[in-house]
Design a protein around this motif. Structure first.
Motif, PDB file in Angstrom:
ATOM      1  N   ALA A   6       0.833  -1.196   0.000  1.00  0.00           N
ATOM      2  CA  ALA A   6       0.000   0.000   0.000  1.00  0.00           C
ATOM      3  C   ALA A   6       0.870   1.249   0.000  1.00  0.00           C
ATOM      4  N   SER A   7       1.526   1.470  -1.142  1.00  0.00           N
ATOM      5  CA  SER A   7       2.436   2.608  -1.292  1.00  0.00           C
ATOM      6  C   SER A   7       2.561   2.935  -2.773  1.00  0.00           C
ATOM      7  N   ARG A   8       2.889   4.195  -3.043  1.00  0.00           N
ATOM      8  CA  ARG A   8       3.235   4.605  -4.409  1.00  0.00           C
ATOM      9  C   ARG A   8       4.733   4.867  -4.520  1.00  0.00           C
ATOM     10  N   ASN A   9       5.455   4.609  -3.448  1.00  0.00           N
ATOM     11  CA  ASN A   9       6.889   4.874  -3.404  1.00  0.00           C
ATOM     12  C   ASN A   9       7.623   3.747  -4.139  1.00  0.00           C
ATOM     13  N   LYS A  10       8.178   4.085  -5.301  1.00  0.00           N
ATOM     14  CA  LYS A  10       8.815   3.063  -6.130  1.00  0.00           C
ATOM     15  C   LYS A  10      10.043   2.464  -5.437  1.00  0.00           C
ATOM     16  N   LYS A  11      10.689   3.245  -4.586  1.00  0.00           N
ATOM     17  CA  LYS A  11      11.869   2.714  -3.884  1.00  0.00           C
ATOM     18  C   LYS A  11      11.451   1.687  -2.837  1.00  0.00           C
ATOM     19  N   LYS A  12      10.326   1.912  -2.171  1.00  0.00           N
ATOM     20  CA  LYS A  12       9.818   0.914  -1.221  1.00  0.00           C
ATOM     21  C   LYS A  12       9.401  -0.364  -1.954  1.00  0.00           C
ATOM     22  N   LEU A  13       8.751  -0.202  -3.116  1.00  0.00           N
ATOM     23  CA  LEU A  13       8.346  -1.365  -3.903  1.00  0.00           C
ATOM     24  C   LEU A  13       9.573  -2.176  -4.320  1.00  0.00           C
ATOM     25  N   GLY A  14      10.599  -1.471  -4.787  1.00  0.00           N
ATOM     26  CA  GLY A  14      11.822  -2.156  -5.191  1.00  0.00           C
ATOM     27  C   GLY A  14      12.476  -2.886  -4.035  1.00  0.00           C
ATOM     28  N   GLU A  15      12.450  -2.257  -2.862  1.00  0.00           N
ATOM     29  CA  GLU A  15      13.052  -2.856  -1.674  1.00  0.00           C
ATOM     30  C   GLU A  15      12.334  -4.164  -1.308  1.00  0.00           C
ATOM     31  N   LEU A  16      10.991  -4.139  -1.298  1.00  0.00           N
ATOM     32  CA  LEU A  16      10.244  -5.345  -0.952  1.00  0.00           C
ATOM     33  C   LEU A  16      10.469  -6.437  -1.997  1.00  0.00           C
ATOM     34  N   ARG A  17      10.491  -6.064  -3.260  1.00  0.00           N
ATOM     35  CA  ARG A  17      10.739  -7.066  -4.312  1.00  0.00           C
ATOM     36  C   ARG A  17      12.109  -7.705  -4.146  1.00  0.00           C
ATOM     37  N   ARG A  18      13.136  -6.911  -3.856  1.00  0.00           N
ATOM     38  CA  ARG A  18      14.494  -7.454  -3.685  1.00  0.00           C
ATOM     39  C   ARG A  18      14.556  -8.402  -2.494  1.00  0.00           C
ATOM     40  N   ILE A  19      13.884  -8.028  -1.380  1.00  0.00           N
ATOM     41  CA  ILE A  19      13.913  -8.863  -0.174  1.00  0.00           C
ATOM     42  C   ILE A  19      13.220 -10.198  -0.431  1.00  0.00           C
ATOM     43  N   LEU A  20      12.062 -10.159  -1.094  1.00  0.00           N
ATOM     44  CA  LEU A  20      11.350 -11.402  -1.387  1.00  0.00           C
ATOM     45  C   LEU A  20      12.181 -12.306  -2.292  1.00  0.00           C
ATOM     46  N   LEU A  21      12.837 -11.706  -3.280  1.00  0.00           N
ATOM     47  CA  LEU A  21      13.668 -12.486  -4.193  1.00  0.00           C
ATOM     48  C   LEU A  21      14.848 -13.106  -3.451  1.00  0.00           C
ATOM     49  N   ALA A  22      15.493 -12.304  -2.582  1.00  0.00           N
ATOM     50  CA  ALA A  22      16.649 -12.797  -1.819  1.00  0.00           C
ATOM     51  C   ALA A  22      16.253 -13.930  -0.883  1.00  0.00           C
ATOM     52  N   GLU A  23      15.004 -13.925  -0.416  1.00  0.00           N
ATOM     53  CA  GLU A  23      14.533 -14.960   0.512  1.00  0.00           C
ATOM     54  C   GLU A  23      13.855 -16.129  -0.199  1.00  0.00           C
ATOM     55  N   GLY A  24      13.911 -16.120  -1.538  1.00  0.00           N
ATOM     56  CA  GLY A  24      13.372 -17.248  -2.288  1.00  0.00           C
ATOM     57  C   GLY A  24      11.874 -17.224  -2.492  1.00  0.00           C
ATOM     58  N   LEU A  25      11.213 -16.093  -2.235  1.00  0.00           N
ATOM     59  CA  LEU A  25       9.764 -16.001  -2.439  1.00  0.00           C
ATOM     60  C   LEU A  25       9.477 -15.394  -3.810  1.00  0.00           C
ATOM     61  N   ASP A  26       9.935 -16.099  -4.857  1.00  0.00           N
ATOM     62  CA  ASP A  26       9.784 -15.548  -6.196  1.00  0.00           C
ATOM     63  C   ASP A  26       8.408 -15.839  -6.797  1.00  0.00           C
ATOM     64  N   GLY A  27       7.533 -16.528  -6.040  1.00  0.00           N
ATOM     65  CA  GLY A  27       6.177 -16.774  -6.515  1.00  0.00           C
ATOM     66  C   GLY A  27       5.214 -15.665  -6.155  1.00  0.00           C
ATOM     67  N   ILE A  28       5.727 -14.581  -5.571  1.00  0.00           N
ATOM     68  CA  ILE A  28       4.875 -13.471  -5.157  1.00  0.00           C
ATOM     69  C   ILE A  28       5.119 -12.278  -6.076  1.00  0.00           C
ATOM     70  N   GLU A  29       4.033 -11.775  -6.676  1.00  0.00           N
ATOM     71  CA  GLU A  29       4.133 -10.583  -7.508  1.00  0.00           C
ATOM     72  C   GLU A  29       3.717  -9.375  -6.674  1.00  0.00           C
ATOM     73  N   VAL A  30       4.661  -8.464  -6.446  1.00  0.00           N
ATOM     74  CA  VAL A  30       4.383  -7.270  -5.644  1.00  0.00           C
ATOM     75  C   VAL A  30       3.842  -6.171  -6.547  1.00  0.00           C
ATOM     76  N   VAL A  31       2.664  -5.651  -6.190  1.00  0.00           N
ATOM     77  CA  VAL A  31       2.098  -4.517  -6.908  1.00  0.00           C
ATOM     78  C   VAL A  31       1.903  -3.372  -5.927  1.00  0.00           C
ATOM     79  N   GLY A  32       1.842  -2.158  -6.465  1.00  0.00           N
ATOM     80  CA  GLY A  32       1.655  -0.974  -5.624  1.00  0.00           C
ATOM     81  C   GLY A  32       0.299  -0.333  -5.879  1.00  0.00           C
ATOM     82  N   LEU A  33       0.045   0.757  -5.188  1.00  0.00           N
ATOM     83  CA  LEU A  33      -1.250   1.438  -5.318  1.00  0.00           C
ATOM     84  C   LEU A  33      -1.496   1.964  -6.733  1.00  0.00           C
ATOM     85  N   ASP A  34      -0.426   2.253  -7.455  1.00  0.00           N
ATOM     86  CA  ASP A  34      -0.608   2.726  -8.831  1.00  0.00           C
ATOM     87  C   ASP A  34      -1.023   1.604  -9.773  1.00  0.00           C
ATOM     88  N   ASP A  35      -0.935   0.352  -9.311  1.00  0.00           N
ATOM     89  CA  ASP A  35      -1.258  -0.804 -10.154  1.00  0.00           C
ATOM     90  C   ASP A  35      -2.673  -1.339  -9.926  1.00  0.00           C
TER      91      ASP A  35
END
Length: 200
Positions: A6-35
Protein backbone atom coordinates in the motif's frame (compact mmCIF):
# COMPACT_ATOMS: atom_id res chain seq x y z
CA UNK A 1 0.11 -14.74 -5.68
CA UNK A 2 -0.33 -10.98 -5.92
CA UNK A 3 0.71 -8.97 -2.89
CA UNK A 4 -0.29 -5.32 -2.62
CA UNK A 5 2.17 -2.94 -1.00
CA UNK A 6 0.00 0.00 0.00
CA UNK A 7 2.44 2.61 -1.29
CA UNK A 8 3.23 4.61 -4.41
CA UNK A 9 6.89 4.87 -3.40
CA UNK A 10 8.82 3.06 -6.13
CA UNK A 11 11.87 2.71 -3.88
CA UNK A 12 9.82 0.91 -1.22
CA UNK A 13 8.35 -1.37 -3.90
CA UNK A 14 11.82 -2.16 -5.19
CA UNK A 15 13.05 -2.86 -1.67
CA UNK A 16 10.24 -5.34 -0.95
CA UNK A 17 10.74 -7.07 -4.31
CA UNK A 18 14.49 -7.45 -3.68
CA UNK A 19 13.91 -8.86 -0.17
CA UNK A 20 11.35 -11.40 -1.39
CA UNK A 21 13.67 -12.49 -4.19
CA UNK A 22 16.65 -12.80 -1.82
CA UNK A 23 14.53 -14.96 0.51
CA UNK A 24 13.37 -17.25 -2.29
CA UNK A 25 9.76 -16.00 -2.44
CA UNK A 26 9.78 -15.55 -6.20
CA UNK A 27 6.18 -16.77 -6.51
CA UNK A 28 4.88 -13.47 -5.16
CA UNK A 29 4.13 -10.58 -7.51
CA UNK A 30 4.38 -7.27 -5.64
CA UNK A 31 2.10 -4.52 -6.91
CA UNK A 32 1.66 -0.97 -5.62
CA UNK A 33 -1.25 1.44 -5.32
CA UNK A 34 -0.61 2.73 -8.83
CA UNK A 35 -1.26 -0.80 -10.15
CA UNK A 36 -4.78 -1.21 -8.70
CA UNK A 37 -8.02 0.78 -9.12
CA UNK A 38 -8.02 3.86 -6.92
CA UNK A 39 -9.82 3.94 -3.59
CA UNK A 40 -10.19 6.53 -0.82
CA UNK A 41 -7.06 6.43 1.31
CA UNK A 42 -7.49 7.42 4.94
CA UNK A 43 -5.03 10.03 6.24
CA UNK A 44 -2.31 8.89 8.63
CA UNK A 45 -3.81 10.17 11.86
CA UNK A 46 -2.83 7.43 14.32
CA UNK A 47 -0.36 8.45 17.06
CA UNK A 48 1.83 5.35 16.53
CA UNK A 49 3.67 3.73 13.63
CA UNK A 50 1.76 0.50 14.36
CA UNK A 51 -1.65 2.17 14.15
CA UNK A 52 -0.89 3.89 10.85
CA UNK A 53 0.56 0.77 9.21
CA UNK A 54 -2.39 -1.40 10.22
CA UNK A 55 -4.96 1.18 9.10
CA UNK A 56 -3.31 1.44 5.66
CA UNK A 57 -3.09 -2.35 5.23
CA UNK A 58 -6.75 -2.81 6.22
CA UNK A 59 -7.89 -0.10 3.81
CA UNK A 60 -5.90 -1.69 0.98
CA UNK A 61 -7.22 -5.20 1.66
CA UNK A 62 -10.83 -4.07 2.05
CA UNK A 63 -10.69 -2.07 -1.21
CA UNK A 64 -8.94 -4.66 -3.38
CA UNK A 65 -9.30 -8.09 -1.76
CA UNK A 66 -5.56 -8.59 -2.24
CA UNK A 67 -3.29 -9.66 0.62
CA UNK A 68 -1.85 -6.30 1.63
CA UNK A 69 1.28 -4.99 3.30
CA UNK A 70 1.66 -1.42 4.53
CA UNK A 71 4.38 0.24 6.49
CA UNK A 72 4.80 3.36 8.52
CA UNK A 73 8.31 4.46 9.21
CA UNK A 74 10.31 7.39 10.40
CA UNK A 75 13.23 8.48 12.47
CA UNK A 76 13.29 8.86 16.25
CA UNK A 77 16.05 11.20 17.42
CA UNK A 78 17.20 10.91 21.02
CA UNK A 79 17.94 14.63 21.50
CA UNK A 80 14.45 15.49 20.18
CA UNK A 81 12.72 13.11 22.64
CA UNK A 82 11.98 10.58 19.91
CA UNK A 83 10.69 13.06 17.37
CA UNK A 84 10.02 13.47 14.46
CA UNK A 85 8.65 9.92 14.91
CA UNK A 86 5.31 9.45 13.13
CA UNK A 87 5.64 13.04 11.85
CA UNK A 88 8.91 12.30 10.01
CA UNK A 89 7.52 12.67 6.48
CA UNK A 90 5.89 16.04 7.27
CA UNK A 91 8.25 17.41 9.92
CA UNK A 92 8.80 20.65 7.99
CA UNK A 93 5.09 21.08 7.27
CA UNK A 94 4.82 19.74 3.71
CA UNK A 95 4.38 15.98 3.37
CA UNK A 96 7.26 14.23 1.63
CA UNK A 97 9.64 17.21 1.29
CA UNK A 98 12.77 15.22 2.17
CA UNK A 99 15.16 18.12 1.73
CA UNK A 100 13.17 20.50 3.93
CA UNK A 101 12.63 17.84 6.61
CA UNK A 102 16.34 17.01 6.71
CA UNK A 103 17.33 20.68 6.81
CA UNK A 104 14.97 21.31 9.74
CA UNK A 105 16.32 18.35 11.73
CA UNK A 106 19.93 19.42 11.15
CA UNK A 107 19.03 22.94 12.27
CA UNK A 108 17.39 21.63 15.42
CA UNK A 109 20.50 19.58 16.22
CA UNK A 110 23.01 22.28 15.32
CA UNK A 111 24.24 22.77 18.90
CA UNK A 112 23.93 19.11 19.96
CA UNK A 113 27.36 17.50 20.48
CA UNK A 114 28.32 14.41 18.50
CA UNK A 115 27.97 12.05 21.47
CA UNK A 116 24.29 13.02 21.89
CA UNK A 117 23.21 12.67 18.25
CA UNK A 118 21.87 9.11 18.58
CA UNK A 119 18.81 8.09 16.59
CA UNK A 120 16.90 5.09 15.32
CA UNK A 121 15.09 4.49 12.09
CA UNK A 122 11.82 2.73 12.96
CA UNK A 123 9.57 0.75 10.63
CA UNK A 124 6.37 -1.06 11.47
CA UNK A 125 4.92 -3.27 8.77
CA UNK A 126 1.40 -4.67 8.79
CA UNK A 127 0.05 -7.60 6.80
CA UNK A 128 -3.70 -8.07 6.32
CA UNK A 129 -5.29 -10.99 4.50
CA UNK A 130 -8.90 -11.65 5.51
CA UNK A 131 -9.01 -12.35 9.24
CA UNK A 132 -5.21 -12.55 9.44
CA UNK A 133 -3.63 -9.34 10.75
CA UNK A 134 0.00 -9.11 11.78
CA UNK A 135 2.09 -6.09 12.79
CA UNK A 136 5.88 -6.23 13.24
CA UNK A 137 8.52 -3.63 14.10
CA UNK A 138 12.12 -3.17 12.96
CA UNK A 139 14.64 -0.66 14.34
CA UNK A 140 18.03 0.48 13.05
CA UNK A 141 20.25 2.43 15.45
CA UNK A 142 22.79 5.05 14.42
CA UNK A 143 23.73 8.71 14.68
CA UNK A 144 22.84 11.91 12.84
CA UNK A 145 25.56 13.64 10.80
CA UNK A 146 26.05 17.39 10.53
CA UNK A 147 25.75 17.47 6.72
CA UNK A 148 23.93 15.22 4.21
CA UNK A 149 26.10 12.67 2.39
CA UNK A 150 25.22 10.24 -0.39
CA UNK A 151 22.57 9.98 -3.09
CA UNK A 152 21.05 6.51 -2.55
CA UNK A 153 17.90 6.04 -0.53
CA UNK A 154 15.41 8.71 0.45
CA UNK A 155 14.08 10.54 3.50
CA UNK A 156 16.68 10.98 6.22
CA UNK A 157 19.12 8.43 4.71
CA UNK A 158 21.76 11.09 3.82
CA UNK A 159 22.12 12.18 7.48
CA UNK A 160 21.95 8.76 9.21
CA UNK A 161 25.13 6.80 9.94
CA UNK A 162 24.26 3.23 11.05
CA UNK A 163 25.99 1.78 14.09
CA UNK A 164 29.25 0.11 13.12
CA UNK A 165 29.61 2.14 9.91
CA UNK A 166 31.29 5.39 8.90
CA UNK A 167 29.06 6.02 5.87
CA UNK A 168 25.47 7.21 5.78
CA UNK A 169 22.68 4.90 4.70
CA UNK A 170 22.51 6.98 1.50
CA UNK A 171 26.08 5.88 0.76
CA UNK A 172 25.26 2.16 1.07
CA UNK A 173 24.31 0.08 -1.95
CA UNK A 174 20.64 -0.97 -2.15
CA UNK A 175 21.64 -4.53 -1.25
CA UNK A 176 23.67 -3.41 1.78
CA UNK A 177 20.81 -1.23 2.96
CA UNK A 178 18.26 -4.05 2.51
CA UNK A 179 20.36 -6.30 4.75
CA UNK A 180 20.64 -3.71 7.53
CA UNK A 181 17.68 -1.35 7.39
CA UNK A 182 14.69 -0.99 9.67
CA UNK A 183 12.36 -1.71 6.74
CA UNK A 184 14.35 -4.77 5.73
CA UNK A 185 14.22 -6.05 9.32
CA UNK A 186 10.47 -5.49 9.59
CA UNK A 187 9.69 -7.03 6.20
CA UNK A 188 11.77 -10.12 7.00
CA UNK A 189 9.72 -10.56 10.19
CA UNK A 190 6.63 -10.70 7.95
CA UNK A 191 8.05 -13.41 5.67
CA UNK A 192 6.57 -16.40 7.57
CA UNK A 193 3.11 -14.85 7.14
CA UNK A 194 3.70 -14.16 3.44
CA UNK A 195 4.84 -17.73 2.82
CA UNK A 196 1.49 -19.17 3.98
CA UNK A 197 -0.76 -17.49 1.37
CA UNK A 198 1.97 -17.99 -1.25
CA UNK A 199 1.59 -21.76 -0.77
CA UNK A 200 -2.20 -21.56 -0.99
Amino acid sequence: MKLLLASRNKKKLGELRRILLAEGLDGIEVVGLDDVPGFPEAPETEPTFEGNALAKARDAYNATGLPSVADDSGIAIDALNGMPGVLSARWSGAHGDDEANTRLVLGQLRDVPDERRGAAFVCTAAFVNGDVETVVRGEWRGTITREPRGTNGFGYDPVFVPEGHDVTSAELSPEEKDALSHRGRALRLLLPHLREPARG
